[in-house]
Design a protein around this motif. Structure first.
Motif, short mmCIF file in Angstrom:
data_model
loop_
_atom_site.label_atom_id
_atom_site.label_comp_id
_atom_site.label_asym_id
_atom_site.label_seq_id
_atom_site.Cartn_x
_atom_site.Cartn_y
_atom_site.Cartn_z
N ARG A 118 4.21 -28.60 -64.60
CA ARG A 118 3.34 -29.64 -63.84
C ARG A 118 4.30 -30.88 -63.73
N ASP A 119 5.04 -31.19 -65.41
CA ASP A 119 5.73 -32.39 -65.32
C ASP A 119 6.81 -32.14 -64.64
N ASN A 128 7.53 -30.42 -61.83
CA ASN A 128 6.77 -30.81 -60.35
C ASN A 128 6.84 -32.69 -60.02
N ASN A 129 6.13 -33.43 -61.28
CA ASN A 129 6.27 -34.13 -61.03
C ASN A 129 7.03 -35.08 -60.52
N LYS A 130 8.08 -34.88 -61.80
CA LYS A 130 9.78 -35.41 -61.38
C LYS A 130 10.56 -35.30 -59.97
N LYS A 177 8.15 -34.75 -57.16
CA LYS A 177 7.98 -35.32 -56.21
C LYS A 177 7.97 -36.71 -56.47
N ARG A 178 8.40 -36.93 -57.69
CA ARG A 178 9.11 -38.88 -57.59
C ARG A 178 10.15 -38.95 -57.11
#
Length: 101
Positions: A73-74, A76-78, A80-81
């Motif tokens: 999840r971390d 994937n969030n990075k 996306k950012r």
């Protein structure tokens, strides 16, 4: 031209030696979608130095007690950012150069 860090030429045995992770752990992180080795026609996995850096980050997070689903999840969030930041930068560059014409 791709940077040498992104070329997938390192076999799983070498990755094992460089990271201290077992081949089973490395394959598990692939199954979890945390790394994406290239496969040869014979099915041999090939990794890049970037993959090795990612595996070391994963190992460090696991030692801290972070679960693999949280790591994914971390990551994937990075991503996306990073994608949003890249898109904004492209927009700014296009806007800047289009105004000057």
């Amino acid at each position: 031209m791709d940077s040498y860090k992104h070329k997938k030429v390192i076999t799983i045995g070498i990755v094992n030696e460089l990271t201290g992770l077992s081949e089973r752990q490395i394959r598990y992180y692939e199954e979890c979608g945390l790394i994406f080795p290239k496969r040869s026609k014979l099915g041999t996995r090939h990794y890049s130095f970037t993959d090795i850096e990612t595996l070391i980050q994963i190992a460090d997070k696991r030692e801290e007690g972070v679960q693999t689903n949280e790591i994914k999840r971390d990551f994937n969030n990075k991503k996306k950012r990073s994608d949003i930041r890249d898109e904004m930068l492209r927009g700014q560059i296009n806007s800047h150069f289009n105004r000057r014409r």
